[in-house]
Design an enzyme around this catalytic site. Structure first.
Site, PDB file in Angstrom:
ATOM      1  N   ASN A  10       0.864  -1.181   0.000  1.00  0.00           N
ATOM      2  CA  ASN A  10       0.000   0.000   0.000  1.00  0.00           C
ATOM      3  C   ASN A  10       0.902   1.233   0.000  1.00  0.00           C
ATOM      4  O   ASN A  10       1.448   1.603   1.031  1.00  0.00           O
ATOM      5  CB  ASN A  10      -0.898  -0.030   1.251  1.00  0.00           C
ATOM      6  CG  ASN A  10      -1.723   1.239   1.395  1.00  0.00           C
ATOM      7  OD1 ASN A  10      -1.843   2.019   0.452  1.00  0.00           O
ATOM      8  ND2 ASN A  10      -2.291   1.445   2.569  1.00  0.00           N
ATOM      9  N   LYS A  12       0.111   4.270  -0.448  1.00  0.00           N
ATOM     10  CA  LYS A  12      -0.557   5.486   0.039  1.00  0.00           C
ATOM     11  C   LYS A  12      -0.303   6.642  -0.944  1.00  0.00           C
ATOM     12  O   LYS A  12      -0.229   6.401  -2.138  1.00  0.00           O
ATOM     13  CB  LYS A  12      -0.102   5.796   1.464  1.00  0.00           C
ATOM     14  CG  LYS A  12      -0.244   4.574   2.374  1.00  0.00           C
ATOM     15  CD  LYS A  12      -0.089   4.863   3.821  1.00  0.00           C
ATOM     16  CE  LYS A  12      -0.258   3.561   4.597  1.00  0.00           C
ATOM     17  NZ  LYS A  12      -0.302   3.741   6.032  1.00  0.00           N
ATOM     18  N   HIS A  98      -9.668   1.424   4.313  1.00  0.00           N
ATOM     19  CA  HIS A  98      -8.437   1.613   5.099  1.00  0.00           C
ATOM     20  C   HIS A  98      -8.727   2.592   6.243  1.00  0.00           C
ATOM     21  O   HIS A  98      -9.523   3.522   6.076  1.00  0.00           O
ATOM     22  CB  HIS A  98      -7.329   2.153   4.179  1.00  0.00           C
ATOM     23  CG  HIS A  98      -5.994   2.162   4.855  1.00  0.00           C
ATOM     24  ND1 HIS A  98      -5.623   3.154   5.724  1.00  0.00           N
ATOM     25  CD2 HIS A  98      -4.963   1.288   4.820  1.00  0.00           C
ATOM     26  CE1 HIS A  98      -4.412   2.890   6.183  1.00  0.00           C
ATOM     27  NE2 HIS A  98      -3.987   1.762   5.657  1.00  0.00           N
ATOM     28  N   GLU A 100      -7.182   5.037   7.318  1.00  0.00           N
ATOM     29  CA  GLU A 100      -6.975   6.453   6.962  1.00  0.00           C
ATOM     30  C   GLU A 100      -8.190   6.993   6.213  1.00  0.00           C
ATOM     31  O   GLU A 100      -8.570   8.151   6.376  1.00  0.00           O
ATOM     32  CB  GLU A 100      -5.684   6.597   6.140  1.00  0.00           C
ATOM     33  CG  GLU A 100      -4.457   6.440   7.029  1.00  0.00           C
ATOM     34  CD  GLU A 100      -3.218   5.894   6.335  1.00  0.00           C
ATOM     35  OE1 GLU A 100      -3.155   5.905   5.093  1.00  0.00           O
ATOM     36  OE2 GLU A 100      -2.308   5.430   7.066  1.00  0.00           O
ATOM     37  N   GLU A 168      -5.856  -4.466  10.534  1.00  0.00           N
ATOM     38  CA  GLU A 168      -4.818  -3.457  10.739  1.00  0.00           C
ATOM     39  C   GLU A 168      -5.150  -2.640  11.979  1.00  0.00           C
ATOM     40  O   GLU A 168      -5.954  -1.681  11.897  1.00  0.00           O
ATOM     41  CB  GLU A 168      -4.751  -2.516   9.533  1.00  0.00           C
ATOM     42  CG  GLU A 168      -4.320  -3.193   8.253  1.00  0.00           C
ATOM     43  CD  GLU A 168      -3.690  -2.193   7.306  1.00  0.00           C
ATOM     44  OE1 GLU A 168      -2.525  -2.372   6.965  1.00  0.00           O
ATOM     45  OE2 GLU A 168      -4.344  -1.209   6.937  1.00  0.00           O
ATOM     46  N   GLY A 174       2.050   2.664  10.723  1.00  0.00           N
ATOM     47  CA  GLY A 174       3.036   3.734  10.573  1.00  0.00           C
ATOM     48  C   GLY A 174       3.687   4.171  11.873  1.00  0.00           C
ATOM     49  O   GLY A 174       4.338   5.215  11.926  1.00  0.00           O
ATOM     50  N   SER A 210       2.963  -1.742  10.577  1.00  0.00           N
ATOM     51  CA  SER A 210       4.396  -1.785  10.896  1.00  0.00           C
ATOM     52  C   SER A 210       5.048  -3.133  10.610  1.00  0.00           C
ATOM     53  O   SER A 210       5.950  -3.559  11.325  1.00  0.00           O
ATOM     54  CB  SER A 210       4.633  -1.370  12.348  1.00  0.00           C
ATOM     55  OG  SER A 210       4.269  -0.009  12.531  1.00  0.00           O
TER      56      SER A 210
HETATM   57  P1  PGA Z   1       2.577   0.564   7.686  1.00  0.00           P
HETATM   58  O1  PGA Z   1       1.151   0.792   6.974  1.00  0.00           O
HETATM   59  O2  PGA Z   1       3.118  -0.752   7.182  1.00  0.00           O
HETATM   60  O3  PGA Z   1       3.411   1.730   7.256  1.00  0.00           O
HETATM   61  O4  PGA Z   1       2.334   0.529   9.148  1.00  0.00           O
HETATM   62  C1  PGA Z   1       0.251  -0.264   6.776  1.00  0.00           C
HETATM   63  C2  PGA Z   1      -1.009   0.233   6.122  1.00  0.00           C
HETATM   64  O5  PGA Z   1      -1.428   1.363   6.396  1.00  0.00           O
HETATM   65  O6  PGA Z   1      -1.614  -0.474   5.317  1.00  0.00           O
END
Ligand code: PGA
Length: 248
Positions: A10, A12, A98, A100, A168, A174, A210
């Site tokens: 992903n 983003k 997601h 976000e 998640e 993140g 992460s």
């Molecule tokens: P990350 O993001 O691996 O940077 O924690 C995962 C995601 O948002 O799908």
């Protein structure tokens, strides 16, 4: 259900089209047919890059799709992108809900469910993201939240339809703070039991938050972890491949 493990990148709101193309070229150069025998690779670029990466990836085993789509296939929705557009680029997968999107863009359960249905109607595999916030976990609401997000997304999905759920935890995205082996095991077995109880068979469960090469080896061994949804560590081919190689 899925026998191959899934590694989904992903990106983003990162990577311009030319950077996306370079990533794909490097990934193809560094992988063999053998690599794809046991792995599925998914890439979610920014929508503007879908056309560019389609040109690189059509004819390969790598699947790609949008990080977000609108609930309608066309019409007066300035600034939105439709699934029909993604289909024109031969996308096979789509990320939905997601955290976000849920938090920053107020995406509702109702819209998430509509998007899941739209994808299934059009033979695009949805990857439905669910996960609790830190506050929800600390107040003992994790399983209520997951139950609600799961079943509102799947409310019109039949047991014979194929989909992916990505767990998640919002607090792990993140932050560098990956969920523990026990936390992942507990949630994934809960989700698998929930789905099996209602006769769903054609699902896969991903973990995201992460994920790095250092923790992937341990997490991939957990029952019902069929792969990962990877943000930050998917931006470089080397760190992405290091995670994919957790199976070796
Ligand atoms: P990350 O993001 O691996 O940077 O924690 C995962 C995601 O948002 O799908």
């Amino acid at each position: 259900m899925q026998t191959k493990k899934i590694f989904a990148a992903n990106w983003k709101m990162n990577k311009k089209p030319e950077e996306s193309i370079l990533f794909c070229k490097e990934l193809i150069a560094k992988t063999t047919d053998y690599f794809f025998n046991e792995k599925e690779i998914y890439i979610f670029p920014q929508n503007f890059s879908l056309y560019s990466i389609a040109k690189e990836l059509i004819g390969t085993s790598i699947k790609y799709g949008p990080q977000q789509i609108h609930i309608e296939n066309s019409g007066a929705f300035t600034g939105e992108n439709s699934l029909a557009l993604a289909q024109g680029f031969k996308c096979q997968i789509c990320l939905i809900g997601h955290s976000e999107r849920r938090q920053l863009f107020h995406e509702s359960d109702e819209w998430i469910s509509k998007k899941v249905n739209l994808c299934l109607e059009q033979n695009i595999k949805p990857i439905i993201c669910i996960g609790e916030t830190l506050e929800q976990r600390q107040s003992g609401k994790t399983f209520d939240v997951l139950h609600h997000q799961l079943w509102s997304a799947l409310k019109s999905v039949n047991a014979n339809q194929e989909f992916i759920v990505a767990y998640e935890p919002v607090w792990a995205i993140g932050t560098g703070q990956v969920a523990t082996k026990d936390q992942v095991a507990e949630v994934h077995s809960y989700l698998a039991q929930q789905l099996k109880q209602k006769e769903y068979q054609l699902f896969s469960l991903l973990y995201g938050g992460s994920v790095k090469a250092e923790n992937a080896k341990e997490l991939i061994q957990i029952e019902y972890v069929d792969g990962f949804l990877i943000g930050g560590a998917s931006l470089e081919v080397s760190s992405f491949l290091n995670i994919c190689n957790c199976l070796n």
